[in-house]
Design a protein around this motif. Structure first.
Motif, PDB file in Angstrom:
ATOM      1  N   ALA A  17      -3.677  -1.891  10.223  1.00 20.89           N
ATOM      2  CA  ALA A  17      -3.872  -2.284   8.821  1.00 20.89           C
ATOM      3  C   ALA A  17      -5.346  -2.500   8.512  1.00 20.89           C
ATOM      4  CB  ALA A  17      -3.079  -3.548   8.520  1.00 20.89           C
ATOM      5  N   MET A  18      -6.075  -3.114   9.434  1.00 21.95           N
ATOM      6  CA  MET A  18      -7.504  -3.339   9.209  1.00 21.95           C
ATOM      7  C   MET A  18      -8.302  -2.035   9.290  1.00 21.95           C
ATOM      8  SD  MET A  18      -7.999  -6.934  11.273  1.00 21.95           S
ATOM      9  CE  MET A  18      -9.714  -6.648  11.479  1.00 21.95           C
ATOM     10  N   LEU A  19      -7.866  -1.141  10.160  1.00 20.97           N
ATOM     11  CA  LEU A  19      -8.605   0.093  10.377  1.00 20.97           C
ATOM     12  C   LEU A  19      -8.380   1.105   9.257  1.00 20.97           C
ATOM     13  CD1 LEU A  19     -10.424   1.384  12.563  1.00 20.97           C
ATOM     14  CD2 LEU A  19      -8.353   2.425  13.486  1.00 20.97           C
ATOM     15  N   PHE A  20      -7.130   1.326   8.864  1.00 29.38           N
ATOM     16  CA  PHE A  20      -6.823   2.379   7.892  1.00 29.38           C
ATOM     17  C   PHE A  20      -6.703   1.880   6.454  1.00 29.38           C
ATOM     18  CE2 PHE A  20      -5.321   4.246  11.875  1.00 29.38           C
ATOM     19  CZ  PHE A  20      -5.945   5.473  11.814  1.00 29.38           C
ATOM     20  N   LYS A  21      -6.284   0.635   6.263  1.00 35.58           N
ATOM     21  CA  LYS A  21      -6.119   0.045   4.926  1.00 35.58           C
ATOM     22  C   LYS A  21      -5.167   0.865   4.043  1.00 35.58           C
ATOM     23  CE  LYS A  21     -10.532  -2.372   4.712  1.00 35.58           C
ATOM     24  NZ  LYS A  21     -10.823  -2.367   6.106  1.00 35.58           N
ATOM     25  N   ARG A  22      -4.126   1.420   4.674  1.00 40.06           N
ATOM     26  CA  ARG A  22      -3.092   2.163   3.958  1.00 40.06           C
ATOM     27  C   ARG A  22      -1.734   1.757   4.496  1.00 40.06           C
ATOM     28  NH1 ARG A  22      -4.255   8.326   4.184  1.00 40.06           N
ATOM     29  NH2 ARG A  22      -3.760   7.786   6.300  1.00 40.06           N
ATOM     30  N   ARG A  23      -0.715   1.905   3.677  1.00 43.70           N
ATOM     31  CA  ARG A  23       0.619   1.446   4.057  1.00 43.70           C
ATOM     32  C   ARG A  23       1.314   2.381   5.043  1.00 43.70           C
ATOM     33  NH1 ARG A  23       3.386  -1.513  -1.004  1.00 43.70           N
ATOM     34  NH2 ARG A  23       1.648  -2.901  -1.449  1.00 43.70           N
ATOM     35  N   GLY A  24       1.087   3.663   4.907  1.00 41.60           N
ATOM     36  CA  GLY A  24       1.764   4.624   5.784  1.00 41.60           C
ATOM     37  C   GLY A  24       1.492   4.389   7.263  1.00 41.60           C
ATOM     38  N   PRO A  25       0.222   4.321   7.675  1.00 46.07           N
ATOM     39  CA  PRO A  25      -0.057   4.054   9.088  1.00 46.07           C
ATOM     40  C   PRO A  25       0.478   2.697   9.567  1.00 46.07           C
ATOM     41  CG  PRO A  25      -1.997   4.954   8.032  1.00 46.07           C
ATOM     42  CD  PRO A  25      -1.005   4.690   6.947  1.00 46.07           C
ATOM     43  N   VAL A  26       0.527   1.716   8.660  1.00 46.32           N
ATOM     44  CA  VAL A  26       1.078   0.410   9.044  1.00 46.32           C
ATOM     45  C   VAL A  26       2.561   0.535   9.373  1.00 46.32           C
ATOM     46  CG1 VAL A  26       1.576  -1.924   8.224  1.00 46.32           C
ATOM     47  CG2 VAL A  26      -0.641  -0.910   7.774  1.00 46.32           C
ATOM     48  N   TRP A  27       3.295   1.267   8.530  1.00 46.40           N
ATOM     49  CA  TRP A  27       4.726   1.457   8.787  1.00 46.40           C
ATOM     50  C   TRP A  27       4.954   2.241  10.083  1.00 46.40           C
ATOM     51  CZ3 TRP A  27       8.466  -1.256   6.976  1.00 46.40           C
ATOM     52  CH2 TRP A  27       8.349  -1.877   5.735  1.00 46.40           C
ATOM     53  N   ILE A  28       4.138   3.251  10.320  1.00 43.09           N
ATOM     54  CA  ILE A  28       4.287   4.039  11.546  1.00 43.09           C
ATOM     55  C   ILE A  28       4.015   3.176  12.773  1.00 43.09           C
ATOM     56  CG2 ILE A  28       3.298   5.960  12.867  1.00 43.09           C
ATOM     57  CD1 ILE A  28       2.891   7.384  10.146  1.00 43.09           C
ATOM     58  N   VAL A  53       7.204  -8.439  14.785  1.00 46.11           N
ATOM     59  CA  VAL A  53       6.673  -7.167  14.281  1.00 46.11           C
ATOM     60  C   VAL A  53       6.992  -7.028  12.792  1.00 46.11           C
ATOM     61  CG1 VAL A  53       6.887  -4.661  14.441  1.00 46.11           C
ATOM     62  CG2 VAL A  53       6.677  -6.012  16.506  1.00 46.11           C
ATOM     63  N   ALA A  54       8.195  -7.432  12.374  1.00 46.49           N
ATOM     64  CA  ALA A  54       8.557  -7.369  10.957  1.00 46.49           C
ATOM     65  C   ALA A  54       7.681  -8.299  10.124  1.00 46.49           C
ATOM     66  CB  ALA A  54      10.029  -7.722  10.780  1.00 46.49           C
ATOM     67  N   LEU A  55       7.412  -9.492  10.630  1.00 41.51           N
ATOM     68  CA  LEU A  55       6.545 -10.430   9.917  1.00 41.51           C
ATOM     69  C   LEU A  55       5.124  -9.876   9.796  1.00 41.51           C
ATOM     70  CD1 LEU A  55       6.195 -13.253   8.637  1.00 41.51           C
ATOM     71  CD2 LEU A  55       5.579 -14.067  10.915  1.00 41.51           C
ATOM     72  N   ALA A  56       4.620  -9.299  10.870  1.00 38.63           N
ATOM     73  CA  ALA A  56       3.280  -8.714  10.830  1.00 38.63           C
ATOM     74  C   ALA A  56       3.226  -7.544   9.845  1.00 38.63           C
ATOM     75  CB  ALA A  56       2.868  -8.243  12.224  1.00 38.63           C
ATOM     76  N   THR A  57       4.280  -6.741   9.832  1.00 34.61           N
ATOM     77  CA  THR A  57       4.335  -5.608   8.900  1.00 34.61           C
ATOM     78  C   THR A  57       4.351  -6.103   7.461  1.00 34.61           C
ATOM     79  OG1 THR A  57       5.552  -4.362  10.558  1.00 34.61           O
ATOM     80  CG2 THR A  57       5.597  -3.515   8.308  1.00 34.61           C
ATOM     81  N   TRP A  58       5.150  -7.107   7.197  1.00 36.48           N
ATOM     82  CA  TRP A  58       5.230  -7.656   5.841  1.00 36.48           C
ATOM     83  C   TRP A  58       3.881  -8.222   5.398  1.00 36.48           C
ATOM     84  CZ3 TRP A  58       5.063 -12.895   4.223  1.00 36.48           C
ATOM     85  CH2 TRP A  58       5.329 -13.072   2.860  1.00 36.48           C
TER      86      TRP A  58
END
Length: 148
Positions: A17-28, A53-58
Motif C-alpha cells: 500500500a505504501m509502495l504502490f498507493k493503489r487498491r489493486g496491488p493491495v488486494w492482490i 490480514v483482513a484488518l490490514a487490507t481494510w
C-alpha cells in the motif's frame, strides 16, 4: 507470539500500500498473504491470521483515495462508455472481494477440519494399536478360563 506471527502476515499488505498507493496491488497482496498465512500456519490460528490480514487490507484500502476516471472527451457529462466501464469495474471488484472472502472462509474451515481429523485420527490410531490382541492371546485367555 501468535499475534506477532499474524502481524508478520500483514506487513507485506502495508508495504504494498505504501509502495504502490493503489487498491489493486493491495488486494492482490492481501490474497497472497491470506493463502500463505493459512497454508503455513497451524489450523487453530488460521482465523487469527486471516483476521489480521483482513484488518490490514481494510486499513490500507480505506486510506487510498479513489481516483476519478480519466476521460479524453471534451463533453461535460460522462459518456455511455465511461459509465459502462465504471459499472463493469465495480462489478468485477465486488466479485473479486466476494471470491476472496469465500476463499478465506473455505481455507479456514478446510484447515480446521483437516487439522482436527489429523489430530484425532492419530490419537485413535495410537489407542487402537495399543489395544490390538493377537489370535493366540485370545485363545490362550479363553482356554485358561475354560479349564478352571
Amino acid at each position: 507470539m501468535i499475534l506477532i506471527i499474524a502481524l508478520l502476515h500483514a506487513v507485506p499488505v502495508f508495504a504494498v500500500a505504501m509502495l504502490f498507493k493503489r487498491r489493486g496491488p493491495v488486494w492482490i497482496s492481501a490474497v497472497v498473504m491470506a493463502v500463505i498465512g493459512s497454508a503455513t500456519g497451524a489450523s487453530a490460528y488460521t482465523g487469527i491470521d486471516l483476521a489480521v490480514v483482513a484488518l490490514a487490507t481494510w486499513l490500507c484500502v480505506s486510506n487510498i483515495p479513489v481516483t476519478a476516471a480519466r476521460t479524453t472527451s471534451t463533453s461535460i457529462g460522462p459518456t455511455l462508455a465511461t459509465r459502462a466501464t465504471a459499472a463493469a469495474t465495480r462489478l468485477i471488484s465486488s466479485l473479486l472481494r466476494s471470491a476472496l472472502l469465500l476463499g478465506a472462509v473455505f481455507l479456514a474451515f478446510a484447515g480446521a477440519v483437516i487439522g482436527y481429523n489429523r489430530y484425532y485420527g492419530e490419537c485413535a490410531d495410537s489407542v487402537l494399536s495399543q489395544q490390538r490382541v493377537t489370535f493366540e492371546q485370545c485363545r490362550a485367555a479363553f482356554s485358561s478360563t475354560r479349564r478352571k
